[in-house]
Scaffold this motif. Structure first.
Motif, PDB file in Angstrom:
ATOM      1  N   SER A   7      -0.890 -11.292   2.121  1.00 41.18           N
ATOM      2  CA  SER A   7       0.310 -10.571   1.733  1.00 41.18           C
ATOM      3  C   SER A   7       0.929 -11.221   0.508  1.00 41.18           C
ATOM      4  O   SER A   7       1.103 -12.432   0.446  1.00 41.18           O
ATOM      5  N   LYS A   8       1.277 -10.390  -0.487  1.00 41.03           N
ATOM      6  CA  LYS A   8       1.907 -10.895  -1.702  1.00 41.03           C
ATOM      7  C   LYS A   8       3.419 -10.734  -1.675  1.00 41.03           C
ATOM      8  O   LYS A   8       4.101 -11.294  -2.524  1.00 41.03           O
ATOM      9  N   SER A   9       3.938  -9.980  -0.701  1.00 43.54           N
ATOM     10  CA  SER A   9       5.385  -9.772  -0.636  1.00 43.54           C
ATOM     11  C   SER A   9       5.817  -9.474   0.793  1.00 43.54           C
ATOM     12  O   SER A   9       5.008  -9.136   1.648  1.00 43.54           O
ATOM     13  N   GLY A  10       7.101  -9.611   1.014  1.00 43.16           N
ATOM     14  CA  GLY A  10       7.663  -9.331   2.325  1.00 43.16           C
ATOM     15  C   GLY A  10       7.805 -10.595   3.157  1.00 43.16           C
ATOM     16  O   GLY A  10       7.534 -11.705   2.704  1.00 43.16           O
ATOM     17  N   ARG A  11       8.235 -10.426   4.401  1.00 42.30           N
ATOM     18  CA  ARG A  11       8.425 -11.567   5.293  1.00 42.30           C
ATOM     19  C   ARG A  11       7.123 -12.273   5.628  1.00 42.30           C
ATOM     20  O   ARG A  11       7.123 -13.439   5.989  1.00 42.30           O
ATOM     21  N   ASP A  12       6.033 -11.558   5.520  1.00 45.86           N
ATOM     22  CA  ASP A  12       4.727 -12.128   5.850  1.00 45.86           C
ATOM     23  C   ASP A  12       3.997 -12.668   4.615  1.00 45.86           C
ATOM     24  O   ASP A  12       2.791 -12.888   4.653  1.00 45.86           O
ATOM     25  N   LYS A  13       4.714 -12.925   3.549  1.00 46.87           N
ATOM     26  CA  LYS A  13       4.125 -13.394   2.290  1.00 46.87           C
ATOM     27  C   LYS A  13       3.277 -14.650   2.516  1.00 46.87           C
ATOM     28  O   LYS A  13       3.694 -15.598   3.170  1.00 46.87           O
ATOM     29  N   GLY A  14       2.050 -14.629   1.985  1.00 45.52           N
ATOM     30  CA  GLY A  14       1.152 -15.767   2.078  1.00 45.52           C
ATOM     31  C   GLY A  14       0.276 -15.779   3.323  1.00 45.52           C
ATOM     32  O   GLY A  14      -0.656 -16.572   3.395  1.00 45.52           O
ATOM     33  N   LYS A  15       0.540 -14.919   4.296  1.00 43.17           N
ATOM     34  CA  LYS A  15      -0.255 -14.885   5.522  1.00 43.17           C
ATOM     35  C   LYS A  15      -1.524 -14.052   5.297  1.00 43.17           C
ATOM     36  O   LYS A  15      -1.545 -13.128   4.487  1.00 43.17           O
ATOM     37  N   TYR A  16      -2.558 -14.388   6.051  1.00 43.36           N
ATOM     38  CA  TYR A  16      -3.830 -13.671   5.964  1.00 43.36           C
ATOM     39  C   TYR A  16      -3.946 -12.645   7.068  1.00 43.36           C
ATOM     40  O   TYR A  16      -3.507 -12.878   8.200  1.00 43.36           O
ATOM     41  N   PHE A  17      -4.544 -11.516   6.728  1.00 37.98           N
ATOM     42  CA  PHE A  17      -4.740 -10.402   7.646  1.00 37.98           C
ATOM     43  C   PHE A  17      -6.123  -9.808   7.435  1.00 37.98           C
ATOM     44  O   PHE A  17      -6.784 -10.090   6.439  1.00 37.98           O
ATOM     45  N   ILE A  18      -6.513  -8.949   8.356  1.00 42.07           N
ATOM     46  CA  ILE A  18      -7.738  -8.167   8.212  1.00 42.07           C
ATOM     47  C   ILE A  18      -7.342  -6.697   8.213  1.00 42.07           C
ATOM     48  O   ILE A  18      -6.539  -6.264   9.049  1.00 42.07           O
ATOM     49  N   ILE A  19      -7.900  -5.946   7.280  1.00 43.57           N
ATOM     50  CA  ILE A  19      -7.644  -4.502   7.235  1.00 43.57           C
ATOM     51  C   ILE A  19      -8.403  -3.859   8.394  1.00 43.57           C
ATOM     52  O   ILE A  19      -9.622  -3.994   8.506  1.00 43.57           O
ATOM     53  N   ILE A  20      -7.658  -3.165   9.260  1.00 41.85           N
ATOM     54  CA  ILE A  20      -8.299  -2.540  10.421  1.00 41.85           C
ATOM     55  C   ILE A  20      -8.265  -1.018  10.362  1.00 41.85           C
ATOM     56  O   ILE A  20      -8.857  -0.354  11.203  1.00 41.85           O
ATOM     57  N   GLY A  21      -7.582  -0.465   9.372  1.00 43.94           N
ATOM     58  CA  GLY A  21      -7.531   0.979   9.235  1.00 43.94           C
ATOM     59  C   GLY A  21      -7.058   1.382   7.855  1.00 43.94           C
ATOM     60  O   GLY A  21      -6.295   0.655   7.217  1.00 43.94           O
ATOM     61  N   ILE A  22      -7.514   2.536   7.409  1.00 42.02           N
ATOM     62  CA  ILE A  22      -7.119   3.063   6.102  1.00 42.02           C
ATOM     63  C   ILE A  22      -6.352   4.354   6.347  1.00 42.02           C
ATOM     64  O   ILE A  22      -6.863   5.266   7.007  1.00 42.02           O
ATOM     65  N   ILE A  23      -5.130   4.407   5.827  1.00 39.41           N
ATOM     66  CA  ILE A  23      -4.299   5.601   6.012  1.00 39.41           C
ATOM     67  C   ILE A  23      -4.560   6.600   4.892  1.00 39.41           C
ATOM     68  O   ILE A  23      -4.897   7.750   5.132  1.00 39.41           O
ATOM     69  N   ASP A  24      -4.377   6.147   3.650  1.00 39.92           N
ATOM     70  CA  ASP A  24      -4.644   6.979   2.478  1.00 39.92           C
ATOM     71  C   ASP A  24      -4.902   6.062   1.287  1.00 39.92           C
ATOM     72  O   ASP A  24      -5.217   4.893   1.478  1.00 39.92           O
ATOM     73  N   ALA A  25      -4.743   6.578   0.076  1.00 35.59           N
ATOM     74  CA  ALA A  25      -5.043   5.791  -1.124  1.00 35.59           C
ATOM     75  C   ALA A  25      -4.030   4.679  -1.376  1.00 35.59           C
ATOM     76  O   ALA A  25      -4.304   3.765  -2.152  1.00 35.59           O
ATOM     77  N   GLU A  26      -2.864   4.729  -0.715  1.00 39.10           N
ATOM     78  CA  GLU A  26      -1.825   3.722  -0.938  1.00 39.10           C
ATOM     79  C   GLU A  26      -1.603   2.778   0.231  1.00 39.10           C
ATOM     80  O   GLU A  26      -1.149   1.657   0.029  1.00 39.10           O
ATOM     81  N   TYR A  27      -1.878   3.213   1.446  1.00 41.30           N
ATOM     82  CA  TYR A  27      -1.525   2.443   2.639  1.00 41.30           C
ATOM     83  C   TYR A  27      -2.733   2.103   3.511  1.00 41.30           C
ATOM     84  O   TYR A  27      -3.670   2.886   3.602  1.00 41.30           O
ATOM     85  N   VAL A  28      -2.637   0.931   4.159  1.00 38.48           N
ATOM     86  CA  VAL A  28      -3.645   0.504   5.140  1.00 38.48           C
ATOM     87  C   VAL A  28      -2.920  -0.104   6.342  1.00 38.48           C
ATOM     88  O   VAL A  28      -1.730  -0.427   6.272  1.00 38.48           O
ATOM     89  N   TYR A  29      -3.648  -0.255   7.429  1.00 38.23           N
ATOM     90  CA  TYR A  29      -3.156  -0.980   8.590  1.00 38.23           C
ATOM     91  C   TYR A  29      -3.793  -2.363   8.576  1.00 38.23           C
ATOM     92  O   TYR A  29      -5.008  -2.488   8.373  1.00 38.23           O
ATOM     93  N   ILE A  30      -2.962  -3.404   8.794  1.00 43.01           N
ATOM     94  CA  ILE A  30      -3.475  -4.765   8.828  1.00 43.01           C
ATOM     95  C   ILE A  30      -3.073  -5.439  10.137  1.00 43.01           C
ATOM     96  O   ILE A  30      -2.073  -5.080  10.754  1.00 43.01           O
ATOM     97  N   SER A  31      -3.873  -6.410  10.543  1.00 40.65           N
ATOM     98  CA  SER A  31      -3.599  -7.152  11.769  1.00 40.65           C
ATOM     99  C   SER A  31      -4.013  -8.600  11.580  1.00 40.65           C
ATOM    100  O   SER A  31      -4.985  -8.890  10.884  1.00 40.65           O
TER     101      SER A  31
END
Length: 87
Positions: A7-31
């Protein structure tokens, strides 16, 4: 899906995630399997994510085949990768 990002911004800045879903060209789901569990992933804009060269192949295959993946697998993968990246 299965790409490791940070994450480059927000409260979770600097944390690592895995993309688990794609919503559209702008948004994804991460966990991360900890605060953002697979049952309630975070919806995040792609422009707020930094991409790594890492792919969680085992997790990607599990998501694509039957959609079932455990939070512990995600946590373990990210812990190992954080250690490797810090070295």
């Amino acid at each position: 899906m299965g790409k490791v990002v940070h994450s480059k911004s927000g409260r979770d800045k600097g944390k690592y995630f895995i993309i688990i879903g794609i919503i559209d060209a702008e948004y994804v789901y991460i966990s991360d399997g900890d605060l953002r569990k697979i049952e309630k992933p975070k919806k995040k804009k792609l422009k707020h994510l930094g991409f790594t060269n890492l792919m969680a192949d085992e997790i990607r295959e599990a998501i694509l085949s039957d959609g079932r993946i455990s939070n512990s697998k995600i946590r373990k993968f990210l812990q190992v990768e954080d250690i490797i990246e810090e070295v």
